[in-house]
Design an enzyme around this catalytic site. Sequence first.
Site, PDB file in Angstrom:
ATOM      1  N   LEU A 180       2.135  26.438   9.259  1.00 29.04           N
ATOM      2  CA  LEU A 180       3.016  25.215   9.449  1.00 29.04           C
ATOM      3  C   LEU A 180       2.974  24.431   8.254  1.00 29.04           C
ATOM      4  CD1 LEU A 180       3.261  23.855  13.181  1.00 29.04           C
ATOM      5  CD2 LEU A 180       3.796  26.430  12.212  1.00 29.04           C
ATOM      6  N   ASN A 197       3.648  36.904   6.496  1.00 30.18           N
ATOM      7  CA  ASN A 197       4.430  35.749   7.694  1.00 30.18           C
ATOM      8  C   ASN A 197       5.120  36.346   8.433  1.00 30.18           C
ATOM      9  OD1 ASN A 197       4.801  33.017   8.461  1.00 30.18           O
ATOM     10  ND2 ASN A 197       7.113  32.956   8.288  1.00 30.18           N
ATOM     11  N   HIS A 199       7.469  35.675  11.514  1.00 33.13           N
ATOM     12  CA  HIS A 199       8.636  33.998  12.067  1.00 33.13           C
ATOM     13  C   HIS A 199       8.808  34.933  13.497  1.00 33.13           C
ATOM     14  CE1 HIS A 199      11.871  31.230  11.860  1.00 33.13           C
ATOM     15  NE2 HIS A 199      12.417  31.796  11.816  1.00 33.13           N
ATOM     16  N   GLU A 269       6.070  40.763  18.046  1.00 33.37           N
ATOM     17  CA  GLU A 269       4.639  39.882  17.512  1.00 33.37           C
ATOM     18  C   GLU A 269       4.008  40.173  16.998  1.00 33.37           C
ATOM     19  OE1 GLU A 269       4.951  36.127  16.360  1.00 33.37           O
ATOM     20  OE2 GLU A 269       6.704  35.015  17.747  1.00 33.37           O
TER      21      GLU A 269
HETATM   22  N1  LIG Z   1       5.517  29.176   0.609  1.00 33.28           N
HETATM   23  C1  LIG Z   1       6.169  30.031   1.892  1.00 33.28           C
HETATM   24  N2  LIG Z   1       5.524  29.772   2.828  1.00 33.28           N
HETATM   25  C2  LIG Z   1       5.072  29.469   4.513  1.00 33.28           C
HETATM   26  C3  LIG Z   1       6.399  30.650   4.444  1.00 33.28           C
HETATM   27  C4  LIG Z   1       7.267  30.742   3.454  1.00 33.28           C
HETATM   28  O1  LIG Z   1       8.352  31.609   4.048  1.00 33.28           O
HETATM   29  N3  LIG Z   1       6.166  30.834   2.412  1.00 33.28           N
HETATM   30  N4  LIG Z   1       6.467  30.661   6.091  1.00 33.28           N
HETATM   31  C5  LIG Z   1       5.878  29.448   6.788  1.00 33.28           C
HETATM   32  C6  LIG Z   1       5.946  29.824   8.383  1.00 33.28           C
HETATM   33  N5  LIG Z   1       7.459  29.320   9.145  1.00 33.28           N
HETATM   34  C7  LIG Z   1       7.657  30.115   9.465  1.00 33.28           C
HETATM   35  O2  LIG Z   1       7.745  31.186   9.079  1.00 33.28           O
HETATM   36  C8  LIG Z   1       7.845  28.287   8.488  1.00 33.28           C
HETATM   37  C9  LIG Z   1       6.334  27.183   8.972  1.00 33.28           C
HETATM   38  C10 LIG Z   1       6.809  25.675   9.030  1.00 33.28           C
HETATM   39  C11 LIG Z   1       7.846  25.098   8.657  1.00 33.28           C
HETATM   40  C12 LIG Z   1       8.181  23.711   8.070  1.00 33.28           C
HETATM   41  O3  LIG Z   1       9.222  23.074   8.676  1.00 33.28           O
HETATM   42  N6  LIG Z   1       6.935  22.729   8.483  1.00 33.28           N
HETATM   43  C13 LIG Z   1       7.008  21.695   8.435  1.00 33.28           C
HETATM   44  C14 LIG Z   1       5.928  21.142   9.175  1.00 33.28           C
HETATM   45  C15 LIG Z   1       5.251  21.255  10.404  1.00 33.28           C
HETATM   46  C16 LIG Z   1       3.828  20.704  10.625  1.00 33.28           C
HETATM   47  O4  LIG Z   1       3.064  20.300   9.977  1.00 33.28           O
HETATM   48  O5  LIG Z   1       3.473  20.254  11.657  1.00 33.28           O
HETATM   49  C17 LIG Z   1       8.201  20.899   6.935  1.00 33.28           C
HETATM   50  O6  LIG Z   1       7.558  21.587   6.149  1.00 33.28           O
HETATM   51  O7  LIG Z   1       8.677  19.454   7.220  1.00 33.28           O
HETATM   52  C18 LIG Z   1       8.751  26.403   8.815  1.00 33.28           C
HETATM   53  C19 LIG Z   1       8.561  27.584   8.376  1.00 33.28           C
HETATM   54  C20 LIG Z   1       4.297  28.801   6.067  1.00 33.28           C
HETATM   55  N7  LIG Z   1       4.535  28.626   5.121  1.00 33.28           N
HETATM   56  N1  LIG Z   2       7.688  29.765  11.347  1.00 23.70           N
HETATM   57  C1  LIG Z   2       6.487  29.298  12.020  1.00 23.70           C
HETATM   58  C2  LIG Z   2       6.539  30.304  13.278  1.00 23.70           C
HETATM   59  O1  LIG Z   2       7.201  30.336  14.276  1.00 23.70           O
HETATM   60  N2  LIG Z   2       5.671  30.945  13.615  1.00 23.70           N
HETATM   61  C3  LIG Z   2       5.009  31.353  14.823  1.00 23.70           C
HETATM   62  O2  LIG Z   2       4.553  30.724  15.729  1.00 23.70           O
HETATM   63  C4  LIG Z   2       3.324  31.268  16.223  1.00 23.70           C
HETATM   64  C5  LIG Z   2       2.282  31.070  16.505  1.00 23.70           C
HETATM   65  O3  LIG Z   2       2.114  31.606  17.610  1.00 23.70           O
HETATM   66  P1  LIG Z   2      -0.120  32.327  17.654  1.00 23.70           P
HETATM   67  O4  LIG Z   2      -0.960  30.805  16.717  1.00 23.70           O
HETATM   68  O5  LIG Z   2      -0.139  32.302  18.918  1.00 23.70           O
HETATM   69  O6  LIG Z   2      -0.321  33.831  16.578  1.00 23.70           O
HETATM   70  C6  LIG Z   2       4.438  32.587  16.362  1.00 23.70           C
HETATM   71  O7  LIG Z   2       5.215  33.007  17.404  1.00 23.70           O
HETATM   72  C7  LIG Z   2       4.452  32.908  15.318  1.00 23.70           C
HETATM   73  O8  LIG Z   2       6.478  33.890  15.018  1.00 23.70           O
END
Ligand SMILES: Nc1nc2c(c(=O)[nH]1)N[C@@H](CN(C=O)c1ccc(C(=O)N[C@@H](CCC(=O)O)C(=O)O)cc1)CN2
Ligand SMILES: NCC(=O)N[C@@H]1O[C@H](COP(=O)([O-])[O-])[C@@H](O)[C@H]1O
Length: 305
Positions: A180, A197, A199, A269
Amino acid sequence: MEIQHIVSGFSPKLSYAPSNPIGKQLISLKLPSLLSSSYPSLQSQNFAVPSGALYPISIAKKDGLCSSRIRVWCSSSSDTADPSNGHDGRRKKLAVFVSGGGSNFKSIHEASKRGSLRGDVVVLVTNKSDCGGAEYARQNGIPVIVFPKAKDGYDGLSANDLVDTLRRFEVDFVLLAGYLKLIPAELIRAYQRSIFNIHPSLLPAFGGKGFYGMKVHKAVIASGARFSGPTIHFVDEHYDTGRILAQRVVPVLTNDTPEELAARVLREEHQLYVEVVEALCEDRIVWRKDGVPLIQRKENPNETC
Ligand SMILES: Nc1nc2c(c(=O)[nH]1)N[C@@H](CN(C=O)c1ccc(C(=O)N[C@@H](CCC(=O)O)C(=O)O)cc1)CN2
Ligand SMILES: NCC(=O)N[C@@H]1O[C@H](COP(=O)([O-])[O-])[C@@H](O)[C@H]1O
């Protein structure tokens, strides 16, 4: 032996990775056909360079010579080559990044253990050292490292230390699975076209900052969308904007709760990520002329999806 070929705009899927980078020695450079066919002057050659050194080379191209540099790592010859492991014949080394339960991580690890996946998870990275994914890693003898540093904690790596650590583990691919935090530019640069990644929506819909976990499924249901599903994409500097590599579709039922939809997507997934990582480890990713990445089918490389 790892060859980082530094020619602008061309970063071939590299071959070898140092098992134990050793000192200067005479090594023979066997290049992947992709490289030697593109640069015929780069046929197998002998280098006498210290491990990790940048070695100047000149490449005869159609439009004349261009200079480049190759960073060469030396390793013991114990790496046994098996052509079913892709071009270089070596099992790939995987780093998985998690922040939560790690069910995708477990699916990948189980596929590795049963042999369907020609790669090994060599390190787990997390921002929460007490999360379920980290616990599973420790129970299975997989090293756990913390990134980024916790605000109030002492452990945790800087971005550059993280890159160095993944290099020392000889990581080929970085797999985000419920991680995250934003992956820093240092890692993006160091692992070009090698960070992925998963999603839980059909990107580009319902992605970006703030879209993670149950928040995604709540937004999908609230939107009235009739379909959802997981997306696996290349990771770039921003959240969820990298090139899409694979997707699966599930129905959104009219009385779905976010939890019911989440469970339906998660089942897909687990299968999709294993399929994609199998393709990665077998060098079955190809690029369409317009820059769209495709997966060659295992049964018939002439078919892509
Ligand atoms: N450079 C990149 N880093 C990450 C990506 C990416 O595509 N490029 N994907 C994410 C995973 N993700 C969606 O798939 C995702 C994860 C987290 C967030 C988000 O909004 N995070 C919050 C903080 C959440 C927390 O700390 O509990 C934030 O940044 O405010 C959005 C999308 C992983 N890294
Ligand atoms: N944007 C990032 C995001 O939401 N990722 C999602 O977090 C879950 C992790 O489950 P897991 O820890 O059981 O693999 C999964 O559903 C993944 O797609």
